[in-house]
Design a protein around this motif. Sequence first.
Motif, PDB file in Angstrom:
ATOM      1  N   GLY A  26      -6.286   5.575  -0.649  1.00 24.55           N
ATOM      2  CA  GLY A  26      -5.794   4.230  -0.423  1.00 24.55           C
ATOM      3  C   GLY A  26      -6.814   3.198  -0.852  1.00 24.55           C
ATOM      4  O   GLY A  26      -8.019   3.476  -0.891  1.00 24.55           O
ATOM      5  N   ASP A  81      -7.512  -1.280  -0.627  1.00 31.40           N
ATOM      6  CA  ASP A  81      -7.045  -2.584  -0.186  1.00 31.40           C
ATOM      7  C   ASP A  81      -8.100  -3.634  -0.499  1.00 31.40           C
ATOM      8  O   ASP A  81      -9.306  -3.334  -0.528  1.00 31.40           O
ATOM      9  N   HIS A 138      -6.289  -0.858   6.499  1.00 33.62           N
ATOM     10  CA  HIS A 138      -5.203  -0.870   5.514  1.00 33.62           C
ATOM     11  C   HIS A 138      -5.379   0.264   4.503  1.00 33.62           C
ATOM     12  O   HIS A 138      -4.413   0.954   4.152  1.00 33.62           O
ATOM     13  N   ALA A 139      -6.601   0.447   4.028  1.00 37.00           N
ATOM     14  CA  ALA A 139      -6.846   1.509   3.053  1.00 37.00           C
ATOM     15  C   ALA A 139      -6.604   2.883   3.673  1.00 37.00           C
ATOM     16  O   ALA A 139      -6.031   3.780   3.034  1.00 37.00           O
ATOM     17  N   THR A 158      -4.576   3.567   6.172  1.00 38.10           N
ATOM     18  CA  THR A 158      -3.126   3.717   6.355  1.00 38.10           C
ATOM     19  C   THR A 158      -2.468   4.169   5.058  1.00 38.10           C
ATOM     20  O   THR A 158      -1.648   5.105   5.051  1.00 38.10           O
ATOM     21  N   ASP A 159      -2.831   3.525   3.956  1.00 40.23           N
ATOM     22  CA  ASP A 159      -2.253   3.917   2.670  1.00 40.23           C
ATOM     23  C   ASP A 159      -2.674   5.327   2.267  1.00 40.23           C
ATOM     24  O   ASP A 159      -1.900   6.061   1.638  1.00 40.23           O
ATOM     25  N   LEU A 195      -0.400   7.661   4.259  1.00 35.92           N
ATOM     26  CA  LEU A 195       0.956   7.597   3.710  1.00 35.92           C
ATOM     27  C   LEU A 195       1.022   8.270   2.344  1.00 35.92           C
ATOM     28  O   LEU A 195       2.021   8.906   1.994  1.00 35.92           O
ATOM     29  N   GLY A 196      -0.062   8.144   1.566  1.00 36.16           N
ATOM     30  CA  GLY A 196      -0.114   8.823   0.273  1.00 36.16           C
ATOM     31  C   GLY A 196      -0.102  10.328   0.427  1.00 36.16           C
ATOM     32  O   GLY A 196       0.569  11.039  -0.335  1.00 36.16           O
ATOM     33  N   ASP A 242       3.966   3.197   0.869  1.00 36.31           N
ATOM     34  CA  ASP A 242       2.689   2.574   1.179  1.00 36.31           C
ATOM     35  C   ASP A 242       2.862   1.623   2.351  1.00 36.31           C
ATOM     36  O   ASP A 242       3.946   1.525   2.939  1.00 36.31           O
ATOM     37  N   ILE A 243       1.793   0.916   2.690  1.00 37.08           N
ATOM     38  CA  ILE A 243       1.815   0.062   3.867  1.00 37.08           C
ATOM     39  C   ILE A 243       2.870  -1.033   3.743  1.00 37.08           C
ATOM     40  O   ILE A 243       3.494  -1.422   4.725  1.00 37.08           O
ATOM     41  N   THR A 295       5.728  -0.734   2.292  1.00 37.60           N
ATOM     42  CA  THR A 295       7.039  -0.134   2.525  1.00 37.60           C
ATOM     43  C   THR A 295       7.383  -0.132   4.006  1.00 37.60           C
ATOM     44  O   THR A 295       8.518  -0.422   4.398  1.00 37.60           O
ATOM     45  N   ALA A 314       0.976   5.526  10.865  1.00 38.35           N
ATOM     46  CA  ALA A 314       0.829   6.542   9.825  1.00 38.35           C
ATOM     47  C   ALA A 314       0.433   7.891  10.426  1.00 38.35           C
ATOM     48  O   ALA A 314       0.960   8.945  10.024  1.00 38.35           O
TER      49      ALA A 314
END
Length: 397
Positions: free
Chosen positions: A242, A244, A278-279, A281-282, A285-286, A292-293, A295, A316
């Motif tokens: 991720g 951000d 944020h990074a 979380t992505d 999710l990845g 991604d966040i 979404t 997540a």
Amino acid sequence: MPVVALIVAAGRGSRAGEGLPKQYRSLAGTPMLTRTLAAFLSHPEIDQVVVVIHPDDRALYEQSIAEVGLSESQRLLPPAYGGETRQDSVRLGLETLAATADVVVLVHDAARPFVTPDLIERAIAAGRQGAAVPGIPVTDTIKVVDPQGAVVSTPDRTALRAVQTPQAFPYAMLSEAHRKAAAVELHGFTDDGALAEWAGLPVRVFDGDPGNIKLTHPVDFSAAERRLKGVSMAYLTRLGTGFDVHAFAEGDHVWLGGIRVPHDRGVLAHSDGDVILHALTDAILGALADGDIGTHFPPSDPQWRGASSDRFLAHAVELVRQRGGIVDHLDTTLLCEKPRLGPHREAMRQRIAEIAGLRVDQVSLKATTTEKLGFTGRSEGIAAQAAATIRLPEVPA
């Protein structure tokens, strides 16, 4: 002291996916309800068993008990019909028994087919002393949150227990508690131990069994099939990344890793602008291949304006766990000239671990400058890149 087992099997099991109600689904060729019933009917201290079913499921019930000859058991009473809630179903089942104060009732969920003779024996012994429920120690960190998702408190998990069934009670005690709740139209109790507490009864916890799992989601059925076939759960390791970035703006602090860090600038962001969370979380999710966040938390949705980013990371992580997965490791690199990470690193690691329900040694946090190059080098903004390692149950093709 006679013992009666009351098996609750009136639910629809919608979280288990499409198809038959989950209690009638096949596990290694045998309906789950059949397996659960067999555990109680084969126990020498169980005198009678009654199953509470949905009125629409009579044919499925008859098929389940006839499949392996359970219908021939003299200890199996005719089924009772349940109500709209689990609490209603237990009360209606108790009313069909018309037992006496000298009877111990074990209330058990049909969706727990791995109940063992030892656990049943412990439940009987505890029920002869009063209201008692089986419990196992909680290993995850638990958070109490308000309706907006903000953390209110973090209970000491050494004092917490995850409660299971069978729950044991003297018949008269449990029956009276249910009558009291019905009289004041309280119908929201999801377990009989909680109802007994509400009625002012002392409730003890005896040792549960970690293997006494409740089958709720599709992944639970896959794991149960493997367990019955003697096959260990196989996991696939996945890695997600991720990134951000946020531009600096007017302000006196930035949020990083769930910590408010004093700074001579703030950031431009729809939420609190925590680039580390944020990074991460992505990255998770990845690893899930689940968007991604943006979404899950669209910037166009006003409810996320100024939102605390710990909610994004917790969401997540919960998605991983809903799929029967495990988060193994989180790694982040912060890119900026200022603020310095060093003074806050350990507090951030601890906070990330709390949000994700991990140990601190599963969280890595580093920082680097970009040697005065680019927007971070010119102190125009701040960025973070992250990696998440997770394991998901291997689903056969």
